[in-house]
Design an enzyme around this catalytic site. Structure first.
Site, PDB file in Angstrom:
ATOM      1  N   ARG A 192      -7.895   0.530  12.734  1.00  0.00           N
ATOM      2  CA  ARG A 192      -6.606   1.119  12.366  1.00  0.00           C
ATOM      3  C   ARG A 192      -6.852   2.186  11.314  1.00  0.00           C
ATOM      4  NH1 ARG A 192      -5.319  -0.470   7.231  1.00  0.00           N
ATOM      5  NH2 ARG A 192      -5.776  -2.588   6.539  1.00  0.00           N
ATOM      6  N   ASN A 213     -10.983   4.832   1.604  1.00  0.00           N
ATOM      7  CA  ASN A 213      -9.962   4.716   0.572  1.00  0.00           C
ATOM      8  C   ASN A 213     -10.034   5.909  -0.384  1.00  0.00           C
ATOM      9  OD1 ASN A 213      -7.878   2.708   0.070  1.00  0.00           O
ATOM     10  ND2 ASN A 213      -9.472   1.181   0.469  1.00  0.00           N
ATOM     11  N   ASP A 263     -10.182   1.163  -4.809  1.00  0.00           N
ATOM     12  CA  ASP A 263      -9.144   1.197  -3.772  1.00  0.00           C
ATOM     13  C   ASP A 263      -8.355   2.503  -3.887  1.00  0.00           C
ATOM     14  OD1 ASP A 263      -7.323   0.305  -1.743  1.00  0.00           O
ATOM     15  OD2 ASP A 263      -7.720  -1.756  -2.332  1.00  0.00           O
ATOM     16  N   ASP A 309     -12.165  -6.049  10.756  1.00  0.00           N
ATOM     17  CA  ASP A 309     -13.055  -7.166  10.472  1.00  0.00           C
ATOM     18  C   ASP A 309     -13.864  -6.831   9.223  1.00  0.00           C
ATOM     19  OD1 ASP A 309     -14.860  -9.234  10.363  1.00  0.00           O
ATOM     20  OD2 ASP A 309     -15.808  -8.814  12.293  1.00  0.00           O
ATOM     21  N   GLU A 329       0.831  -1.208   0.000  1.00  0.00           N
ATOM     22  CA  GLU A 329       0.000   0.000   0.000  1.00  0.00           C
ATOM     23  C   GLU A 329       0.863   1.255   0.000  1.00  0.00           C
ATOM     24  OE1 GLU A 329      -2.895   1.203  -0.265  1.00  0.00           O
ATOM     25  OE2 GLU A 329      -4.399  -0.334   0.137  1.00  0.00           O
ATOM     26  N   ASN A 386      -6.124   3.699   7.538  1.00  0.00           N
ATOM     27  CA  ASN A 386      -6.045   3.014   6.252  1.00  0.00           C
ATOM     28  C   ASN A 386      -5.409   3.917   5.189  1.00  0.00           C
ATOM     29  OD1 ASN A 386      -6.476   0.649   4.711  1.00  0.00           O
ATOM     30  ND2 ASN A 386      -8.220   1.622   3.711  1.00  0.00           N
TER      31      ASN A 386
END
Length: 299
Positions: free
Chosen positions: A102, A153, A205, A122, A16, A104
């Site tokens: 978290r 994203n 993404d 999750d 990433e 991203n």
């Protein structure tokens, strides 16, 4: 024909946040589960890696060579040390709504403010608890300025900086939005649909914007890069040798190379037909991009 070159071995569980640092002629990126920051000098092939104390999901350089990064618990300053460790200093640790979250996707706007979003790890649970935050030199952390995201994203800004893009790549969303962006105040407004990815292959993404103001998104699960005009019309697609491209960024001497990270599946059966999954690629689409602003410094 578009040139696609594999730059690294296919070893990244979740590659990433590619970042081109022009002053070094080097590409940086992360592998989130491995807690690693990687660097490659494409001309020489020289590589180096650093291990952080938490998972690193997104990052941007500051002028002094340190990184501003979104980790598990907040926004941190990372110092890349000679011994292969990334020393982390907390800058802001917001109270997140649930355990197991978290940061991203993230990057700087054109004025050098660092933006990053949160998600719950999750994925099947589809918890819409993610938020979008802004961290600026002098004023610290603000947010969440957007709420209700599942898998945040797709952050990117138009060449003039007056439009901000944001996506939710979760299968239950698959949406890209665009905002009007106040470049002086660093605030988005007038949120509206930009692309409904349910009408296109894959999930939206990580993304980048080129000199024409077109928005490139990694179509995760579809193995494509998609380019949308500022009006949200699909005008180009590039097939990739992997199913899960994760984020793209322009770089190279003329910013005419798109660097693309990817995700390597855990199951061997999922590698059939895509042995290069988990590699970093260089793609030359015949279009120039824009340098990313450093933290605290206007582009």
């Amino acid at each position: 024909m578009v040139s696609i070159e594999r730059l690294t071995p296919p070893v990244h569980s979740v590659g990433e946040s590619p970042v081109w640092r022009a002053s070094e002629s080097a590409l940086y990126w992360v592998d989130i589960p491995a807690r690693k920051v990687h660097r490659l000098h494409p001309e020489s092939g020289a590589t180096k890696s650093w291990v952080a104390p938490q998972m690193v999901a997104c990052m941007a350089f500051a002028p002094d060579g340190k990184l501003v990064a979104g980790l598990e618990t907040g926004i941190f300053s990372l110092t890349l040390r000679d011994d292969g460790t990334a020393e982390a200093k907390a800058l802001a640790e917001p109270e997140l709504p649930l355990p197991g979250m978290r940061f991203n996707d993230g990057r700087c706007d054109r004025q050098g403010r660092f933006w990053a979003g949160t998600m719950h790890m999750d994925m099947p649970g589809a918890y819409a608890v993610g938020g979008l935050y802004r961290y600026a030199a002098g004023s610290g952390l603000t947010g969440p300025l957007q709420r209700g995201l599942i898998t945040q994203n797709g952050l990117a800004w138009s060449p003039s900086g007056d439009r901000m893009y944001l996506s939710d790549s979760h299968p239950k969303s698959r949406t890209v939005w665009v905002f009007d962006y106040d470049v002086r105040e660093g605030t988005p407004s007038n949120k509206r649909l930009f692309v409904d990815m349910n009408q296109h292959p894959g999930r939206p993404d990580g993304a980048a914007v080129d000199v024409d103001g077109c928005y490139w998104t990694c179509a995760n699960d579809a193995g494509q890069l998609l380019r949308f005009t500022p009006e949200g019309k699909l005008d180009r697609s590039i097939a990739l040798p992997v199913k899960k491209p994760s984020m793209c960024a322009f770089g190279g001497k003329r910013f005419d190379t798109l660097y693309v990270t990817s995700i390597r599946p855990q199951s061997e059966s999922d590698l059939v037909g895509q042995p290069d999954a988990g590699a970093v690629f260089a793609i030359r689409p015949g279009i120039q991009g824009l340098p990313e602003a450093e933290f605290g410094r206007m582009q």
